[in-house]
Design a protein around this motif. Sequence first.
Motif, PDB file in Angstrom:
ATOM      1  N   PHE A 134       5.871-110.717 -61.829  1.00 44.56           N
ATOM      2  CA  PHE A 134       5.936-111.711 -60.755  1.00 44.56           C
ATOM      3  C   PHE A 134       4.847-111.476 -59.710  1.00 44.56           C
ATOM      4  CE2 PHE A 134       7.387-112.994 -56.530  1.00 44.56           C
ATOM      5  CZ  PHE A 134       7.755-114.316 -56.726  1.00 44.56           C
ATOM      6  N   PHE A 135       4.752-110.242 -59.216  1.00 40.45           N
ATOM      7  CA  PHE A 135       3.782-109.975 -58.163  1.00 40.45           C
ATOM      8  C   PHE A 135       2.358-109.920 -58.695  1.00 40.45           C
ATOM      9  CE2 PHE A 135       7.642-108.650 -55.939  1.00 40.45           C
ATOM     10  CZ  PHE A 135       7.464-109.352 -54.752  1.00 40.45           C
ATOM     11  N   SER A 136       2.197-109.587 -59.961  1.00 41.51           N
ATOM     12  CA  SER A 136       0.870-109.662 -60.562  1.00 41.51           C
ATOM     13  C   SER A 136       0.372-111.099 -60.571  1.00 41.51           C
ATOM     14  CB  SER A 136       0.915-109.110 -61.995  1.00 41.51           C
ATOM     15  OG  SER A 136      -0.318-109.324 -62.649  1.00 41.51           O
ATOM     16  N   GLN A 137       1.239-112.037 -60.981  1.00 44.90           N
ATOM     17  CA  GLN A 137       0.868-113.451 -60.988  1.00 44.90           C
ATOM     18  C   GLN A 137       0.640-113.964 -59.570  1.00 44.90           C
ATOM     19  OE1 GLN A 137       4.299-114.760 -63.690  1.00 44.90           O
ATOM     20  NE2 GLN A 137       2.672-116.153 -64.303  1.00 44.90           N
ATOM     21  N   LEU A 138       1.493-113.535 -58.639  1.00 47.36           N
ATOM     22  CA  LEU A 138       1.374-113.997 -57.259  1.00 47.36           C
ATOM     23  C   LEU A 138       0.054-113.541 -56.643  1.00 47.36           C
ATOM     24  CD1 LEU A 138       4.158-114.000 -54.572  1.00 47.36           C
ATOM     25  CD2 LEU A 138       1.900-113.124 -54.018  1.00 47.36           C
ATOM     26  N   TYR A 181       1.884-102.984 -54.572  1.00 44.16           N
ATOM     27  CA  TYR A 181       1.197-103.943 -55.435  1.00 44.16           C
ATOM     28  C   TYR A 181      -0.212-104.255 -54.929  1.00 44.16           C
ATOM     29  CZ  TYR A 181       5.616-104.735 -57.831  1.00 44.16           C
ATOM     30  OH  TYR A 181       6.771-104.562 -58.566  1.00 44.16           O
ATOM     31  N   PHE A 182      -0.434-104.147 -53.636  1.00 42.82           N
ATOM     32  CA  PHE A 182      -1.753-104.449 -53.079  1.00 42.82           C
ATOM     33  C   PHE A 182      -2.793-103.414 -53.507  1.00 42.82           C
ATOM     34  CE2 PHE A 182       1.007-106.946 -50.456  1.00 42.82           C
ATOM     35  CZ  PHE A 182       0.259-108.042 -50.090  1.00 42.82           C
ATOM     36  N   MET A 183      -2.333-102.246 -53.909  1.00 42.40           N
ATOM     37  CA  MET A 183      -3.261-101.199 -54.339  1.00 42.40           C
ATOM     38  C   MET A 183      -3.789-101.453 -55.755  1.00 42.40           C
ATOM     39  SD  MET A 183      -3.122 -99.569 -51.599  1.00 42.40           S
ATOM     40  CE  MET A 183      -2.013 -99.499 -50.177  1.00 42.40           C
ATOM     41  N   LEU A 184      -3.174-102.387 -56.459  1.00 41.55           N
ATOM     42  CA  LEU A 184      -3.509-102.601 -57.866  1.00 41.55           C
ATOM     43  C   LEU A 184      -4.502-103.740 -58.085  1.00 41.55           C
ATOM     44  CD1 LEU A 184       0.099-102.282 -59.348  1.00 41.55           C
ATOM     45  CD2 LEU A 184      -1.623-100.485 -59.094  1.00 41.55           C
ATOM     46  N   TYR A 185      -4.757-104.539 -57.049  1.00 38.37           N
ATOM     47  CA  TYR A 185      -5.577-105.733 -57.234  1.00 38.37           C
ATOM     48  C   TYR A 185      -6.670-105.806 -56.165  1.00 38.37           C
ATOM     49  CZ  TYR A 185      -1.630-106.841 -60.164  1.00 38.37           C
ATOM     50  OH  TYR A 185      -0.650-106.772 -61.117  1.00 38.37           O
ATOM     51  N   PRO A 186      -7.882-106.213 -56.537  1.00 35.99           N
ATOM     52  CA  PRO A 186      -9.006-106.297 -55.583  1.00 35.99           C
ATOM     53  C   PRO A 186      -8.883-107.550 -54.710  1.00 35.99           C
ATOM     54  CG  PRO A 186      -9.725-106.984 -57.775  1.00 35.99           C
ATOM     55  CD  PRO A 186      -8.298-106.537 -57.927  1.00 35.99           C
ATOM     56  N   LEU A 187      -8.338-107.415 -53.517  1.00 32.01           N
ATOM     57  CA  LEU A 187      -8.092-108.560 -52.651  1.00 32.01           C
ATOM     58  C   LEU A 187      -9.014-108.614 -51.439  1.00 32.01           C
ATOM     59  CD1 LEU A 187      -4.187-108.397 -52.661  1.00 32.01           C
ATOM     60  CD2 LEU A 187      -5.610-110.062 -53.875  1.00 32.01           C
ATOM     61  N   TYR A 188      -9.756-107.542 -51.189  1.00 25.47           N
ATOM     62  CA  TYR A 188     -10.561-107.491 -49.963  1.00 25.47           C
ATOM     63  C   TYR A 188     -11.596-108.612 -49.915  1.00 25.47           C
ATOM     64  CZ  TYR A 188     -13.947-105.906 -46.498  1.00 25.47           C
ATOM     65  OH  TYR A 188     -14.804-105.852 -45.432  1.00 25.47           O
ATOM     66  N   GLU A 189     -12.386-108.757 -50.965  1.00 26.75           N
ATOM     67  CA  GLU A 189     -13.443-109.765 -50.959  1.00 26.75           C
ATOM     68  C   GLU A 189     -12.897-111.184 -50.875  1.00 26.75           C
ATOM     69  OE1 GLU A 189     -16.455-109.393 -53.880  1.00 26.75           O
ATOM     70  OE2 GLU A 189     -16.968-107.323 -53.345  1.00 26.75           O
TER      71      GLU A 189
END
Length: 257
Positions: A134-138, A181-189
């Motif tokens: 769920f959170f991966s898709q989100l 979950y935020f540590m697993l996906y590149p969201l900064y850029e």
Amino acid sequence: MSHLASYLRPAKGRRPPLKEKFVAIYEAVFDGSLGQKHPRRFWDELFLLRVNAPFLISCIRGVSEDQLFAVRASVSEVCGECVGYLHDGNLLRVSHALETLVLILQYVARKRFAERGLGVINVAAGGQANADAFFSQLLNGCATLMANHVLPVTLRRLAVRLLLVVATGTDNVNQNALVGYFMLYPLYEPIMKVLVAPTAVPGGGTHSASGAGATALAHGAAGFGNEEPRGDTGTLDQFFTNGNGSGSANNGGSGSA
């Protein structure tokens, strides 16, 4: 007769007061009478309806933690469909899916579950077994929206708002089980692309309000529920006519009750 009307048929006897379709559907979600596994057309049309934020908030505030846990299957189905619609080609549906997720996650997180982060996981994400997916898709859906400079900035900022809701679900971030979950996906850029974008004009140069189906997006980042639904919402009428809903309904702008 539309598909949605068959879900919202009033009971025999005296005709009950007219209700918005959104109100009737979410009453059914939170009293456990919605059922599960609705066809795609049902969701296509539901996400065309304006989000009645005060009503949706009142639904969550008005039930206890135990009652909310009892209807977790219906709530998690709605949230799962919202996540899926982050990739929809209709910007109005994407906006409404984001708005719905923001409200449900934010107010479920405020309920006094024994472990507040787990309340969101168990009620909205389908339980711990489904939480990773769920959170991966989100997060991936939000990252894709934020990074797309052609989309209206208001829509991209709404994706940022959803991430903020997930990250601030508890008063103490160290106690928020969702932050990992935020540590697993590149969201900064993707986030930075939104923060430096012009307020009213997407990077592609088209004004936010000029795109097809984007009229609601002018309100999406600042306040929900101010736009009228666009497109066919007839499928939702079937909810009324199948006897699964409570009363007759009015979608507030399109389709028939």
